[in-house]
Scaffold this active site. Sequence first.
Site, PDB file in Angstrom:
ATOM      1  N   CYS A  56       0.858  -1.193   0.000  1.00  0.00           N
ATOM      2  CA  CYS A  56       0.000   0.000   0.000  1.00  0.00           C
ATOM      3  C   CYS A  56       0.888   1.234   0.000  1.00  0.00           C
ATOM      4  CB  CYS A  56      -0.907  -0.010   1.221  1.00  0.00           C
ATOM      5  SG  CYS A  56      -1.907   1.500   1.365  1.00  0.00           S
ATOM      6  N   CYS A  62      -0.051   3.618   3.096  1.00  0.00           N
ATOM      7  CA  CYS A  62       0.449   3.161   4.402  1.00  0.00           C
ATOM      8  C   CYS A  62       1.938   2.857   4.365  1.00  0.00           C
ATOM      9  CB  CYS A  62      -0.309   1.914   4.857  1.00  0.00           C
ATOM     10  SG  CYS A  62      -2.082   2.169   5.095  1.00  0.00           S
ATOM     11  N   CYS A  94      -8.916   2.667   2.138  1.00  0.00           N
ATOM     12  CA  CYS A  94     -10.171   3.430   2.213  1.00  0.00           C
ATOM     13  C   CYS A  94      -9.929   4.780   2.879  1.00  0.00           C
ATOM     14  CB  CYS A  94     -11.209   2.634   3.001  1.00  0.00           C
ATOM     15  SG  CYS A  94     -12.808   3.482   3.139  1.00  0.00           S
TER      16      CYS A  94
END
Length: 362
Positions: free
Chosen positions: A139, A142, A153
């Site tokens: 990700c 992150c 999200c």
Amino acid sequence: MAPSHVLKCCQKVLAWVPVAFIALVVAWSYYAYVVELCVFTISSTAEKVVYLVVFHLSFVMFVWSYWKTIFTSPASPSNEFCLSKADKEQYEKEERPESQQEILRRAAKDLPIYTTTASRAIRYCDRCQLIKPDRCHHCSACDICVLKMDHHCPWVNNCVGFSNYKFFLLFLMYSLLYCLFVAATVLQYFVKFWTNELPDTHAKFHVLFLFFVAAMFFISILSLFSYHCWLVGKNRSTIETFRAPTFRNGPDKNGFSLGCSKNLREVFGDEKKYWLLPIFTSLGDGCNFPTRLVIMDPEQLTVSSQNEPAKSSGTNQSFPPRPLSESQNRLLASDSQWVESGPEEENVKSGAKKHIIVSLES
């Protein structure tokens, strides 16, 4: 130009804006429903009590699941997927992709990995410096590899993956019920205020706006919740829907599907009494997933089938014995039959092993 750490701090602060917006809307909806509607507008005591009890029940479950979705840290791969110090140094020294892949293949030979890249290479994250487990993705928001990553999200400012996917589904479900209950119970008073059957008070604005907001969120959440219910039934993530995982026999979007019932249990667990509670009950460790595709040497199948007669089902289908490489996941532990799904032989070089695909009976 501002230092990079200042920009990162600004990004982290801005990332909480959607969450703060949702929190403010929910806080206002609580005030509008409890105070403006139930206290100042509804005259029947019995109606007030019933509305308040059901409202607070749905409100608590909604906030609880939303909180768990936000503050449950995304699960990352265990240390066994990291390269050893020697392999890491050798990998960084190598310039040829072929040599780097050979190092990765050697490191991954004992790992429970069944998927590769589209070019049949070992999935490796240069950023986290680890071999990616099946269904794991990096990700960028992150900046970590997330087990069974579904998506990042912004409304929860978190990655939705193995550790909090159940919480995310419950959050969608309870927010849907919350909006539905609010819109349904406010409707009659919305009509009365709209047609001037009730006198104009400070509650009129709150009741009218509350109905519009609840109905709008209900419609938008319904489509998202329906989509994720479909994903659970198929045992796919959002990423896998757009890019099918690649197994040794090629891409297969249904490679992890074990049947609707087992797919549901994989997310919600074996004990149904905990299904509707936002507590972690998902099966597995997030690194190893049972698949309906098991790679197997036909020579083993031939020898085993000669020593042990094939089992048969009520529909007179023959079932080969279990392959030796079968996952020990609890989802498969109770199954005693395997269905051969039309093996398709491929032309390979002399001396190479041929493979067949064995499908779980679902």
